[in-house]
Scaffold this active site. Structure first.
Site, mmCIF file in Angstrom:
data_model
loop_
_atom_site.group_PDB
_atom_site.id
_atom_site.type_symbol
_atom_site.label_atom_id
_atom_site.label_comp_id
_atom_site.label_asym_id
_atom_site.label_seq_id
_atom_site.Cartn_x
_atom_site.Cartn_y
_atom_site.Cartn_z
ATOM 1 N N GLY A 1 1.252 -1.296 0.077
ATOM 2 C CA GLY A 1 -0.268 -0.242 -0.334
ATOM 3 C C GLY A 1 0.780 1.492 0.272
ATOM 4 C CD GLN B 1 3.061 5.881 3.143
ATOM 5 O OE1 GLN B 1 2.201 4.769 1.598
ATOM 6 N NE2 GLN B 1 4.516 4.844 3.330
ATOM 7 C CG HIS C 1 0.028 6.840 5.636
ATOM 8 N ND1 HIS C 1 0.845 6.481 6.174
ATOM 9 C CD2 HIS C 1 0.367 5.117 5.648
ATOM 10 C CE1 HIS C 1 2.144 5.860 6.000
ATOM 11 N NE2 HIS C 1 1.634 4.950 5.490
ATOM 12 C CG HIS D 1 -0.973 0.516 7.239
ATOM 13 N ND1 HIS D 1 0.443 0.570 8.119
ATOM 14 C CD2 HIS D 1 0.195 1.984 6.503
ATOM 15 C CE1 HIS D 1 1.046 1.368 7.577
ATOM 16 N NE2 HIS D 1 1.198 1.923 6.984
ATOM 17 C CD GLU D 2 -1.497 2.442 2.547
ATOM 18 O OE1 GLU D 2 -1.060 3.310 2.447
ATOM 19 O OE2 GLU D 2 -0.211 0.914 3.155
ATOM 20 C CB CYS E 1 5.191 2.078 8.286
ATOM 21 S SG CYS E 1 4.369 3.879 7.310
ATOM 22 C CG LEU E 2 6.458 0.975 1.866
ATOM 23 C CD1 LEU E 2 6.298 1.126 -0.114
ATOM 24 C CD2 LEU E 2 7.610 0.254 1.546
HETATM 25 ZN ZN LIG Z 1 2.714 3.792 5.787
#
Ligand SMILES: [Zn+2]
Length: 169
Positions: free
Chosen positions: A45, A50, A138, A134-135, A92-93
């Site tokens: 995701g 991000q 964000h 999660h997204e 998480c990236l």
């Molecule tokens: Zn994330």
């Protein structure tokens, strides 16, 4: 085009996002770039903040590119229902190398708009429910560490500060 991924500590990750209002070729290009960026980073995701954009937009593919039908574009998503509980490892990236057991609902229903502005309602379970939450988080300026105990969250923040000082973040 592959965007650099913004790491935790950058303001854009914790500010809010603006609604997507235009569903045009620019959005299509941005979404294609977001998928490319996500796959290159081995993520399932990716949310617009991000890559430094304060837009209410995310992409998800929990099959990591294995199933083209699993590609989801979610503009202006909102979680409208949640059910049950799960606590699995989450990462998480924007917080590379940190993972933690994170409480989430077992099932989550999301309402969003697709690439053409069409309304979509989807219910996900397990990993997909986790990705929805999660997204969407964000896009509301939240990261998974907000769902951890204060102790765990502070421990991660401390490590990030250390790495930032050392020029490793
Ligand atoms: Zn994330």
């Amino acid at each position: 085009m592959i965007y650099p991924i913004v790491k935790y500590g950058q303001k854009v990750l914790e500010d809010g996002t603006e609604l997507i209002k235009e569903f045009n070729a620019d959005l299509e290009k941005l979404v294609a770039d977001m998928f490319e960026t996500m796959y290159a980073a081995n993520g399932v995701g990716l949310a617009a903040p991000q890559i430094g954009l304060a837009k209410r937009l995310c992409v998800i593919d929990i099959t990591s590119g294995q199933d083209p039908n699993a590609k989801l574009v979610l503009a202006n998503p909102e979680i409208i229902a949640m059910e049950g509980k799960q606590t699995e490892e989450e990462g998480c990236l924007s917080l590379p190398e940190f993972r933690a057991k994170t409480p989430r609902p077992l099932r989550a229903t999301i309402r969003a708009q697709g690439l053409k502005g069409e309304e979509i309602t989807l219910t996900g379970e397990g990993l997909l429910a986790r990705a929805f939450c999660h997204e969407t988080d964000h896009l509301n300026g939240k990261l998974f560490i907000h769902h951890l105990t204060r102790l765990k969250r502070e421990s991660i923040k401390r490590k990030v500060r250390k790495m930032t000082k050392a020029g490793e973040w």
